[in-house]
Scaffold this motif. Structure first.
Motif, PDB file in Angstrom:
ATOM      1  N   ALA A 248       3.095  10.477  -9.301  1.00  0.00           N
ATOM      2  CA  ALA A 248       2.324  10.687 -10.802  1.00  0.00           C
ATOM      3  C   ALA A 248       1.556  12.012 -10.441  1.00  0.00           C
ATOM      4  O   ALA A 248       1.337  12.544 -11.396  1.00  0.00           O
ATOM      5  N   ASP A 249       0.949  12.444  -9.334  1.00  0.00           N
ATOM      6  CA  ASP A 249       0.337  13.598  -9.158  1.00  0.00           C
ATOM      7  C   ASP A 249       1.216  14.856  -9.534  1.00  0.00           C
ATOM      8  O   ASP A 249       0.782  15.782 -10.181  1.00  0.00           O
TER       9      ASP A 249
ATOM     10  N   THR B  38       0.860  -1.246  -0.097  1.00  0.00           N
ATOM     11  CA  THR B  38      -0.161   0.082  -0.096  1.00  0.00           C
ATOM     12  C   THR B  38       0.954   1.328  -0.080  1.00  0.00           C
ATOM     13  O   THR B  38       0.484   2.245  -0.709  1.00  0.00           O
TER      14      THR B  38
ATOM     15  N   HIS C 207       3.870   6.264  -5.285  1.00  0.00           N
ATOM     16  CA  HIS C 207       3.620   6.237  -6.555  1.00  0.00           C
ATOM     17  C   HIS C 207       2.685   7.359  -7.284  1.00  0.00           C
ATOM     18  O   HIS C 207       2.971   8.009  -8.037  1.00  0.00           O
ATOM     19  N   LYS C 208       1.367   7.190  -6.429  1.00  0.00           N
ATOM     20  CA  LYS C 208       0.234   7.998  -6.572  1.00  0.00           C
ATOM     21  C   LYS C 208       1.011   9.615  -6.474  1.00  0.00           C
ATOM     22  O   LYS C 208       0.601  10.473  -7.201  1.00  0.00           O
ATOM     23  N   GLU C 209       1.430   9.917  -5.220  1.00  0.00           N
ATOM     24  CA  GLU C 209       2.174  11.274  -4.998  1.00  0.00           C
ATOM     25  C   GLU C 209       3.195  11.672  -6.140  1.00  0.00           C
ATOM     26  O   GLU C 209       3.151  12.924  -6.587  1.00  0.00           O
TER      27      GLU C 209
ATOM     28  N   LYS D 176       2.291   2.120  -3.256  1.00  0.00           N
ATOM     29  CA  LYS D 176       1.131   2.619  -4.244  1.00  0.00           C
ATOM     30  C   LYS D 176       0.872   3.921  -3.802  1.00  0.00           C
ATOM     31  O   LYS D 176       0.768   5.043  -4.672  1.00  0.00           O
ATOM     32  N   ALA D 177       0.852   4.366  -2.490  1.00  0.00           N
ATOM     33  CA  ALA D 177       0.711   5.627  -2.160  1.00  0.00           C
ATOM     34  C   ALA D 177       1.572   6.962  -2.725  1.00  0.00           C
ATOM     35  O   ALA D 177       1.326   7.699  -3.024  1.00  0.00           O
TER      36      ALA D 177
END
Lengths: 143, 143, 143, 143, 143, 143
Positions: E13-14, E3, E9-11, E6-7
């Motif tokens: 990508a944002d 998790t 990677h999201k930051e 993933k978190a």
């Protein structure tokens, strides 16, 4: 482009037939000092022969991984008469120096002891050389 | 000192019995990332054994001449069970790597050729190992 | 080519199926020492496992930016069983070591203080480990 | 201590009057290769004069910040006849090489263009030298 | 993929519109610390302006020969408003620093003397600046 | 001592109140170029503020482990107004750069892919910044 830059570019072009692009990228505040060093230290006749100076450049380029300098100093070394054997040896000596220095730093060799031992060792070699010399002189005198 | 800094200092003190001065000098913007790396990558149980990670630290310290790191990683390596022989060997392997790399960069070894040769050489060794293994299996089956 | 060079080239070819070109470029005065080190220290069975020695090579190659060595030691590490996760971790540990060492050298950390703190910290961890061990032994004895 | 180690230590002591402590710390697996290189490449008579080899050692030590090597190679350079002026110049040439290489790498100089320019520049200097030589020969012939 | 990964990677990508491949190669044990440092130290608003931080990155990349970093920090420096002149100057200042440091290390400059001289020199400049300031104030008061 | 050397030593003494010993050790062939660079690039008013140039010096000194330069550039940075927080941040940014570069070189990141990703990422950030700006302008216009 200031008068100063033009004058330096003219000196460079007189010596090399061109002003390479990388030299044009030097900031104006850096150009005069850099060129003065290149002209008076690297390319002029100084205490060390030009071939030796370029071999040093190759050795440093290898130890610090600069492909520009490895190329430049190899071409310049050949211009000043260096052979393939001399270039390969400068490269290997640089490698050997890096081996020893990496090991000594990694094992935290005591510097004061290292210094004492080194001075003793060099003193011993000097003494041996002097004895050999005296031995030869005696031999020569005996004839 | 923000709450975040206090919490990290507490974690450090819980693990080491103190917050060393050099860690207090890290800027606040750097502290969290640095400590997270030290805790989760260097000191945690990860893919590589802690002893191996500290031996890598010694080797890198020697190659890049950091006396702080040479000391720190040597003490840590011993904590995780490294012997004097292992530490000396990590230092020597680092030295040998620096010799080879310095030479290859100094003589401008062609990278494409080097790559091809290296892959062929490793392929050859694999093949030899496989043949030896098959040879042993046949021998065992013959009994 | 002297007899010595021929004998070494034969040993190399027996092990790797070829004599790579870069090894032919080593000066004769360097070949024997280099090959002896490569054979007896890097490739032989010594105090450290071969996989560990090659991971050290990768870490040093990254810290000192040698693409030849990064390739060679990665291929060799895989030959000796290293996984992608272990290789990535050796690379990251090398990076973390370089971060810490760069910071400590840039802020001119007092070495004597750093040394005292490091030895205290490691001593503290040892003490904690010993206490935990005794705790477990008492627990086991109580059952 | 194996017979091999004893024999090497004897060779070292014969040459230097002692076996320095740092050499005793080399792992046995590394000793033979290291000493062979030091004896046959660094200290023997090879393609490059010993003085030049030690000046290379000083230059590399400066560029890669090894105080052990700076000391050792300076003492050895003096043993082989290097003057203070030659040592200072080797140090300055190493510094100048590092300036140029740092700049070229920082501004991402195009390597292909750099290579073309360097080869053209060296070709131009050769041509100038040849013309000057022919000029002098004609002059000499005219008398 | 945990998790946590993933978190992060999201930051990433944002902020950047993608997760670059090299960041996916970081071991999971290293990812959180690395990203925290990149986000809070390099890319956040901190004590130093972002442009200055990226110029430092260019200078360090040149001195330590990393083509990835030279590219990355140059693109980032431009994003934060750096001009070609500022980038070239950061590169040249890095080069000049390397020249001086290489020379000082090669000739084994006495550190205690160097320290005393440096502190005296900076003290002298401060005194001169203070005198000039007082001179100007007296002049202004006289009007 | 040539007239030139005397004139340069006078300039140095006028600026610093003395000629430090290390500068006297520079070979005559190197002195003029070195001093010109120090005066016109490092100490003059150029494209980058003096404080920024000295912070770059600190960062490079840390990454390449020069205790002379770490001291000199820290004293000079303070002279030009740098705070402890700015110095610590320059040191940490240098460390972070070294971490990333060490990792990327160790895992042999594909340069062409890295370049494409970096340019895409910076392009994405620019686009986001432009959108935010337009959003604010629309908002301001709506009032």
């Amino acid at each position: 482009m200031t008068t100063d830059v033009k004058a330096i570019h003219k000196e460079v072009a007189d010596m090399f037939g061109q002003v390479p692009n990388w030299m044009r990228e030097l900031p104006e505040s850096a150009l005069s000092g850099f060129w003065t060093t290149m002209r008076d230290l690297q390319l002029a006749e100084t205490a060390l022969p030009n071939k030796t100076k370029e071999l040093i450049g190759i050795a440093v380029a290898g130890a610090t991984r600069c492909r520009y300098c490895a190329l430049f100093h190899t071409e310049a070394a050949r211009l000043f008469g260096a052979t393939d054997a001399e270039i390969a040896e400068a490269a290997a000596i640089s490698g050997h120096t890096m081996y020893a220095s990496t090991f000594l730093n990694a094992v935290q060799t005591d510097y004061v002891e290292f210094r004492r031992e080194t001075i003793e060792m060099v003193g011993y070699v000097r003494q041996q050389q002097a004895q050999q010399k005296r031995g030869k002189q005696r031999e020569a005198a005996a004839h």
